[in-house]
Every structure is written in structure tokens, then in C-alpha cells.
Motif scaffolding. Sequence first.
Motif, mmCIF file in Angstrom:
data_model
loop_
_atom_site.group_PDB
_atom_site.id
_atom_site.type_symbol
_atom_site.label_atom_id
_atom_site.label_comp_id
_atom_site.label_asym_id
_atom_site.label_seq_id
_atom_site.Cartn_x
_atom_site.Cartn_y
_atom_site.Cartn_z
ATOM 1 N N ASN A 182 0.967 -1.328 0.483
ATOM 2 C CA ASN A 182 -0.150 -0.111 0.038
ATOM 3 C C ASN A 182 0.901 1.033 -0.145
ATOM 4 O OD1 ASN A 182 -2.309 -1.259 0.241
ATOM 5 N ND2 ASN A 182 -2.490 -1.666 2.136
ATOM 6 N N GLU A 183 2.279 1.509 0.599
ATOM 7 C CA GLU A 183 2.584 2.215 0.777
ATOM 8 C C GLU A 183 3.969 3.030 -0.595
ATOM 9 O OE1 GLU A 183 6.537 4.905 3.726
ATOM 10 O OE2 GLU A 183 4.198 3.151 4.826
ATOM 11 N N LEU A 184 3.929 1.852 -0.622
ATOM 12 C CA LEU A 184 5.524 1.158 -1.673
ATOM 13 C C LEU A 184 4.724 1.294 -3.478
ATOM 14 C CD1 LEU A 184 8.103 -0.069 0.156
ATOM 15 C CD2 LEU A 184 8.073 2.879 -0.094
ATOM 16 N N VAL A 185 3.662 0.519 -3.726
ATOM 17 C CA VAL A 185 3.797 -0.522 -4.345
ATOM 18 C C VAL A 185 2.347 -0.291 -4.872
ATOM 19 C CG1 VAL A 185 6.088 -1.308 -6.084
ATOM 20 C CG2 VAL A 185 4.588 -3.263 -3.994
ATOM 21 N N PRO A 186 1.218 0.825 -4.337
ATOM 22 C CA PRO A 186 -0.594 0.860 -4.784
ATOM 23 C C PRO A 186 -0.153 -0.771 -5.566
ATOM 24 C CG PRO A 186 0.546 2.552 -3.849
ATOM 25 C CD PRO A 186 1.656 1.841 -4.695
ATOM 26 N N ASN A 187 -1.274 -1.573 -5.774
ATOM 27 C CA ASN A 187 -1.749 -2.126 -6.947
ATOM 28 C C ASN A 187 -3.433 -2.515 -6.478
ATOM 29 O OD1 ASN A 187 -1.338 -4.944 -5.805
ATOM 30 N ND2 ASN A 187 0.839 -4.822 -6.413
ATOM 31 N N ASP A 188 -4.283 -2.926 -7.111
ATOM 32 C CA ASP A 188 -4.990 -3.176 -7.094
ATOM 33 C C ASP A 188 -5.234 -5.579 -6.510
ATOM 34 O OD1 ASP A 188 -6.488 -1.434 -8.442
ATOM 35 O OD2 ASP A 188 -6.337 -2.299 -11.056
ATOM 36 N N VAL A 189 -4.450 -6.249 -6.414
ATOM 37 C CA VAL A 189 -4.357 -7.225 -5.521
ATOM 38 C C VAL A 189 -3.591 -6.900 -4.649
ATOM 39 C CG1 VAL A 189 -3.453 -9.636 -6.083
ATOM 40 C CG2 VAL A 189 -3.666 -8.092 -8.003
ATOM 41 N N ASP A 190 -3.290 -5.650 -4.279
ATOM 42 C CA ASP A 190 -3.049 -5.933 -2.348
ATOM 43 C C ASP A 190 -1.437 -6.473 -2.058
ATOM 44 O OD1 ASP A 190 -4.729 -3.431 -2.306
ATOM 45 O OD2 ASP A 190 -6.645 -4.396 -0.981
ATOM 46 N N ARG A 191 -0.928 -6.992 -2.518
ATOM 47 C CA ARG A 191 0.011 -7.661 -2.673
ATOM 48 C C ARG A 191 1.043 -8.031 -3.654
ATOM 49 N NH1 ARG A 191 1.032 -12.583 -6.192
ATOM 50 N NH2 ARG A 191 -1.181 -13.562 -7.166
ATOM 51 N N LEU A 192 2.348 -7.883 -3.568
ATOM 52 C CA LEU A 192 3.521 -8.691 -4.418
ATOM 53 C C LEU A 192 3.473 -9.939 -5.088
ATOM 54 C CD1 LEU A 192 6.942 -7.414 -1.074
ATOM 55 C CD2 LEU A 192 5.312 -5.591 -3.178
ATOM 56 N N GLY A 193 4.064 -9.422 -6.389
ATOM 57 C CA GLY A 193 4.122 -10.371 -6.951
ATOM 58 C C GLY A 193 4.649 -11.934 -7.338
ATOM 59 N N ARG A 194 4.904 -12.877 -7.371
ATOM 60 C CA ARG A 194 5.873 -13.789 -7.490
ATOM 61 C C ARG A 194 6.147 -14.255 -8.121
ATOM 62 N NH1 ARG A 194 3.433 -11.903 -3.026
ATOM 63 N NH2 ARG A 194 2.948 -13.677 -0.437
ATOM 64 N N PRO A 195 7.628 -14.750 -7.846
ATOM 65 C CA PRO A 195 8.213 -15.515 -9.557
ATOM 66 C C PRO A 195 7.358 -16.312 -10.643
ATOM 67 C CG PRO A 195 9.673 -15.107 -7.614
ATOM 68 C CD PRO A 195 7.941 -14.947 -6.775
ATOM 69 N N GLU A 196 6.721 -17.274 -9.545
ATOM 70 C CA GLU A 196 5.749 -18.614 -10.823
ATOM 71 C C GLU A 196 4.935 -17.533 -11.308
ATOM 72 O OE1 GLU A 196 8.253 -19.672 -7.136
ATOM 73 O OE2 GLU A 196 6.254 -18.230 -7.668
ATOM 74 N N GLU A 197 4.951 -16.675 -10.791
ATOM 75 C CA GLU A 197 3.529 -15.708 -12.411
ATOM 76 C C GLU A 197 4.175 -15.003 -13.281
ATOM 77 O OE1 GLU A 197 0.232 -14.428 -8.612
ATOM 78 O OE2 GLU A 197 1.978 -13.167 -8.460
ATOM 79 N N ILE A 198 5.595 -14.351 -13.332
ATOM 80 C CA ILE A 198 6.043 -13.700 -13.808
ATOM 81 C C ILE A 198 7.022 -15.199 -15.125
ATOM 82 C CG2 ILE A 198 7.885 -12.007 -15.036
ATOM 83 C CD1 ILE A 198 5.718 -11.274 -12.718
ATOM 84 N N ALA A 199 6.935 -15.697 -14.879
ATOM 85 C CA ALA A 199 7.420 -17.067 -15.078
ATOM 86 C C ALA A 199 6.459 -18.016 -16.045
ATOM 87 C CB ALA A 199 7.894 -18.535 -14.145
ATOM 88 N N THR A 200 5.103 -17.819 -15.240
ATOM 89 C CA THR A 200 4.191 -18.257 -16.377
ATOM 90 C C THR A 200 3.818 -17.655 -17.699
ATOM 91 O OG1 THR A 200 3.023 -19.328 -13.799
ATOM 92 C CG2 THR A 200 1.159 -18.497 -15.926
ATOM 93 N N ALA A 201 3.772 -16.358 -17.371
ATOM 94 C CA ALA A 201 3.538 -15.495 -18.774
ATOM 95 C C ALA A 201 5.017 -15.772 -19.889
ATOM 96 C CB ALA A 201 3.667 -13.575 -18.144
ATOM 97 N N VAL A 202 5.987 -15.370 -19.390
ATOM 98 C CA VAL A 202 7.341 -16.082 -19.855
ATOM 99 C C VAL A 202 6.896 -17.228 -21.178
ATOM 100 C CG1 VAL A 202 9.860 -16.556 -20.699
ATOM 101 C CG2 VAL A 202 8.511 -14.889 -18.535
ATOM 102 N N ALA A 203 7.004 -18.027 -20.124
ATOM 103 C CA ALA A 203 5.946 -20.011 -20.656
ATOM 104 C C ALA A 203 5.242 -19.670 -21.548
ATOM 105 C CB ALA A 203 6.100 -21.207 -19.461
ATOM 106 N N PHE A 204 4.389 -18.911 -21.812
ATOM 107 C CA PHE A 204 2.857 -18.796 -22.470
ATOM 108 C C PHE A 204 3.521 -18.097 -23.818
ATOM 109 C CE2 PHE A 204 -0.385 -16.424 -24.591
ATOM 110 C CZ PHE A 204 -0.620 -17.405 -24.919
ATOM 111 N N LEU A 205 4.287 -17.146 -23.750
ATOM 112 C CA LEU A 205 4.734 -16.114 -24.981
ATOM 113 C C LEU A 205 6.026 -17.040 -25.790
ATOM 114 C CD1 LEU A 205 5.521 -12.350 -23.635
ATOM 115 C CD2 LEU A 205 3.516 -13.290 -24.931
ATOM 116 N N ALA A 206 6.651 -17.997 -25.489
ATOM 117 C CA ALA A 206 7.318 -18.577 -25.367
ATOM 118 C C ALA A 206 6.837 -19.705 -26.296
ATOM 119 C CB ALA A 206 8.751 -19.053 -24.628
ATOM 120 N N SER A 207 5.662 -20.462 -25.944
ATOM 121 C CA SER A 207 4.909 -21.117 -26.726
ATOM 122 C C SER A 207 4.842 -20.518 -28.340
ATOM 123 C CB SER A 207 4.534 -21.606 -25.758
ATOM 124 O OG SER A 207 2.770 -21.296 -26.041
#
Length: 266
Positions: A219-244
Motif C-alpha cells: 500500500n505504501e510503496l507499490v499500490p496495486n489492485d491485488v494488494d500484494r507483491l507478485g511471485r516469481p512463478e507468476e512472471i514465469a507463467t507469462a514467459v512460458a506462454f509467450l515462449a510457446s
Amino acid sequence: MDLQLTGKHALVTGSSSGLGAAMARLLATEGAQVIVHGRSEKRATAVAEAIRADGGKADVALGDLTTDEGADAVAAAALAAGPVDILVNNAGAYKHLSWTDATPDTWRETYEGNVISGVRMIQRFVPAMRERGWGRVITIGGGLATQPLFQHPQYNATLAARHNLAVSLARELKGTGVTSNIVAPGAILVDAVKDLLIEIAPERGWGETWEQIELGATNELVPNDVDRLGRPEEIATAVAFLASPLAGYISGANIRVDGGTIRNVT
């Protein structure tokens, strides 16, 4: 979903830890033979061994991508496993500096490490992808490319350059069967980030439990609509799809995985 990556060879630069390691692991889980890249043999080998222990295929390529010689060494090691079908340009770094502290030499070094290093990899692998009529280039960018902060201006600018070169490459590869796209992470919870947030939580009054700290920091540093930080696996999922092969109609795109941190519609 089967991403149809079995038999593909994928090089993920800067994959001996953090986000890059998560990308390498997921690509291997989906069937790709992964080349783990880093400058530390110990760390890169540890990631590759963990992938093999899980039943995946992984090799190691060591080298400093800020030099032509290092890039040549990485290319040679990667190609020893076979033609590279997927290039993930993830390697890069930044320092928390102000405009006053970021000297011209700092800017030059940051561009060398974050921009020209990726160009070196593109020039070494994309021509062969074009000849084969299939390939994927995925550049890891970030929201600061389009909405920069006043801090670390040299890093913000290199992110913008990464986004720009990825779209330019997509135009260059028109009709070749090779695509070029961007994945733009938001604030991601890697070990170093978690350690930092726990350290500064008491002075910020974010609470004592990790759940409280994460919500306060978000909330203080990186406000977003999910109210949490992302996880590395969530970035990896996007990369894997674009790689396919399933992502063959996506090129020149910026896929933001940031929980809604960047608030524009383009």
C-alpha cells in the motif's frame, strides 16, 4: 494446458537466481531443454541440478554479457546443446541512485549491462531462428519504462530502451515465424525484497506478521489492485506462454504482470 514446449531449447539469461531461475524451472517443467546462464558457476549449477532433480533437462552457460567475449562464450555453451529456439533476455541490474549520484559512467555501465547485453544475445541467436522459420524472443522489462520514478533514473531509462528494442525487433521479424515480446513485472517477492521489507517494517509501522508487512509495503510503496507483491512463478507463467507455439499471434506486445500497478489502458 500443454504449452507444446517439449523439444524446444530455451536460454534464459540471468537465471542463476531470482526471477530468471523461476523462468528456467517452469520452462523445463513444460518440457523445454533449458540453458541456465549466470556469471557464478556455483549458483548456475545449483539451479540446473535442481531442474534435473525434478526430471527436467538443463545445461549451464557461463559468461559476462557486458563484453563481446563473454557473450561469445555464452553463445558457444548454449549452442552446444542444440539450436536455441527461445531467448529470454532477463539479465540486468540496477542501483538505487539519485540524479546527483548517477554519473555518466554509471549510465554507461547500466546501458551496457541492461541493454547492449540483450542486443548481443539477439544478434547471436535470432539470425538462426529466422533461417529455421520459428523462434521466440522475450524481453523482461518493467512498468518504470513508461512511468519512471525520480529514483534510479539510469535504470528507468534502460527499461524504456528494452521495451523499445523489443518492439523494433518484432517489426524487423515480420513474417519470419519469430516473435518478439515484453513481459513487464511489477514488484516481485524475491528473497532480497522480503529480507529488506522485514528489516524496514518496524520503522514504517507495517506490523509484525508477514501478511501485515506485505500489505503495508504494498500500500505504501507499490499500490496495486491485488494488494500484494507478485511471485516469481507468476512472471514465469507469462514467459512460458509467450515462449510457446500457442502464442504465435502475439508479437510486439507488452504483457504487464504487475497486479494493476501501472494504471493506463495502453
